[in-house]
Design an enzyme around this catalytic site. Sequence first.
Site, mmCIF file in Angstrom:
data_model
loop_
_atom_site.group_PDB
_atom_site.id
_atom_site.type_symbol
_atom_site.label_atom_id
_atom_site.label_comp_id
_atom_site.label_asym_id
_atom_site.label_seq_id
_atom_site.Cartn_x
_atom_site.Cartn_y
_atom_site.Cartn_z
ATOM 1 N N ARG A 91 0.911 -1.155 0.000
ATOM 2 C CA ARG A 91 0.000 0.000 0.000
ATOM 3 C C ARG A 91 0.939 1.191 0.000
ATOM 4 O O ARG A 91 1.500 1.558 1.015
ATOM 5 C CB ARG A 91 -0.899 -0.001 1.229
ATOM 6 N N PRO A 92 1.153 1.801 -1.167
ATOM 7 C CA PRO A 92 2.324 2.655 -1.423
ATOM 8 C C PRO A 92 2.338 4.033 -0.766
ATOM 9 O O PRO A 92 2.324 5.062 -1.434
ATOM 10 C CB PRO A 92 2.322 2.768 -2.941
ATOM 11 N N CYS A 93 2.466 4.051 0.551
ATOM 12 C CA CYS A 93 2.580 5.335 1.247
ATOM 13 C C CYS A 93 3.905 6.020 0.918
ATOM 14 O O CYS A 93 4.031 7.234 1.101
ATOM 15 C CB CYS A 93 2.397 5.159 2.746
ATOM 16 N N HIS A 94 4.888 5.259 0.395
ATOM 17 C CA HIS A 94 6.164 5.869 0.011
ATOM 18 C C HIS A 94 5.998 6.831 -1.166
ATOM 19 O O HIS A 94 6.875 7.649 -1.416
ATOM 20 C CB HIS A 94 7.202 4.784 -0.328
#
Length: 166
Positions: free
Chosen positions: A133-136
């Site tokens: 879940r690409p919070c980056h």
Amino acid sequence: MTVCTTIDSPLGELLLVGEVSVTAKGGTALASLSMPGQKRGAVVQDGWVEDADAFAEIAAQLRAYFDGTLTDFDIEYVTSGSDFQQRVWKALETIPYGTTLSYGEIAARIGASRAAVRAVGTAIGANPLLVVRPCHRVIGANGALTGYAAGLERKRQLLDLEHVPS
């Protein structure tokens, strides 16, 4: 039943935690993906069952992502978090591979006011599914790297992997 395993990655050892699921590809729904030293990262609990085989499909997708051959995960997640967190996390899942959005843009996507940017940041910081879940992919309004539960160095590594310009 809660199952867990660790796998090696370019970011260091990843702890995968999941629940057995008859609907998940590979039979396991992912509840948490965390790294050593991560803020609020998962820690193995009594009663969890170590089962690397349960994560074969998830591990294969992670390897393909780190190899640069997978840009979109197909993993079932265990639902957790408040309604607000879930709205923020759903917005994270819409950020395409190799692109970034600001915290303000995430707030706008979920229909929150600009004043909610701090709350959006807090929700992103509570994301239990780093990498997948690409919070980056969320950065400061000025383009600066800000906040990542596993550290800014790892955030930069992930953005470099996705060929996001510095």
